[in-house]
Design an enzyme around this catalytic site. Structure first.
Site, PDB file in Angstrom:
ATOM      1  CG  ASP A 150     -49.004  44.150  27.013  1.00 14.75           C
ATOM      2  OD1 ASP A 150     -49.140  44.485  28.214  1.00 14.75           O
ATOM      3  OD2 ASP A 150     -48.136  43.348  26.616  1.00 14.75           O
ATOM      4  CG  ASP A 208     -52.649  49.534  32.448  1.00 14.31           C
ATOM      5  OD1 ASP A 208     -52.196  48.697  33.249  1.00 14.31           O
ATOM      6  OD2 ASP A 208     -52.351  49.552  31.240  1.00 14.31           O
ATOM      7  CG  HIS A 241     -53.045  46.145  30.700  1.00 16.53           C
ATOM      8  ND1 HIS A 241     -52.215  47.099  30.141  1.00 16.53           N
ATOM      9  CD2 HIS A 241     -52.641  44.949  30.183  1.00 16.53           C
ATOM     10  CE1 HIS A 241     -51.345  46.508  29.328  1.00 16.53           C
ATOM     11  NE2 HIS A 241     -51.598  45.208  29.330  1.00 16.53           N
TER      12      HIS A 241
END
Length: 308
Positions: free
Chosen positions: A118, A252, A280
């Site tokens: 991320d 994702d 994700h």
């Protein structure tokens, strides 16, 4: 931080998650704030950099699996996890990079493998570019470190004045939604895992960094973090010779396969693993598979011996 067992805590009514996080805490003061980090094992160091709305808890399985052969250092960004959560603080990409660089230098880490996910990707790669001599491998899970106009509606809504803070900080909507949306198979998240993810974010003041991360996504040259992200993007080609592993959850909706292809453009000789059944949070959807991939990559790309 309120414990998960305290009345009103925004998590499961027990502290079972603590058994999933059996690590002693370490703290250091950076920029006047106390940063929490894990420091497990010995050997060539892995620097594990989390994103939003997670914390070092995200890396628990990888730490347990690899600490017998590597030094595993996993910080919580200021505002996240067990680190201080100041209300008047410059929660910008630049500051997060500075904080990470200071931690690396303070611990005198060398021969580092960056492991990031991320927004930990932008923060971690920003640190690599500034401390290039200390890093020799990259492992990236669903992330981004370059400009993009692909912002999902569900994130854009969280940036709306008044409404965004009420949802993210008042209702903990961003973190709670992630329990369903950041994984392809929400059933993999036990009540204890859910409690662990939410535990540090149990009150309005404790969710400030979640909101600030959302607001810090640069969408135009006028944004305060635009130039920082552009500098990282322009520096990525200089890292193309580093052994690099890209592990992508193909389900994702945020850092979609488009972001993976962009990284391949920057790192054309990277080792790439596309996990069709993961979202994700690869380390939640497919921890065993991800650990095996990372372990094999490290074994094939062992760094030279040196100060760890």
């Amino acid at each position: 931080m309120a414990s998960a067992s305290e009345p009103g805590a925004d998590s499961a009514p027990n502290d079972d998650w603590l058994s999933l996080y059996p690590f002693p805490s370490h703290f250091t003061e950076i920029g006047g704030q106390r940063m929490h980090y894990l420091d497990e094992g010995a050997g060539p160091p892995l620097l594990l950099v989390h994103g939003n709305p997670t914390w070092s808890f995200h890396w628990r399985a990888l730490i347990l699996a690899l600490r017998s052969r590597n030094r595993m250092v996993a910080p919580d960004h200021i505002g996240c996890g067990l680190s201080d959560k100041p209300q008047d603080y410059p929660y910008r990409l630049e500051r997060h990079i500075q904080n990470l660089c200071e931690l690396v230098e303070r611990l005198d880490l060398r021969n580092i493998t960056l492991v990031a996910q991320d927004w930990g990707g932008a923060i971690g790669l920003g640190a690599v570019l500034r401390l290039r001599e200390r890093f020799n491998r990259l492992v990236l899970f669903n992330t981004g470190a370059f400009r993009s106009n692909r912002m999902p509606l569900r994130i854009r809504v969280c940036r709306v004045p008044v409404l965004g803070p009420l949802a993210v900080r008042g209702c903990n909507a961003f973190a709670r939604a992630a329990l369903r949306m950041a994984v392809a198979n929400p059933k993999r998240l036990s009540s204890a895992i859910r409690a662990g993810i939410l535990a540090p974010y149990d009150a309005w003041d404790h969710r400030i960094a979640i909101q600030r991360f959302v607001e810090d996504i640069p969408t135009s040259p006028n944004h305060p973090s635009y130039q920082t992200l552009l500098d990282i993007e322009q520096g990525l080609p200089s890292l193309a010779t580093l052994p690099t592993l890209l592990v992508w959850g193909m389900q994702d909706w945020c850092f979609t396969p488009h972001f993976l292809e962009r990284f391949i453009d920057f790192f054309p000789v990277a080792e790439v693993h596309r996990l069709a059944a993961a979202g994700h949070w690869v380390m939640e959807d497919a921890p065993e598979q991800a650990i095996a991939i990372v372990r094999e990559f490290l074994e094939r790309n062992s760094p030279p011996t040196g100060n760890c």
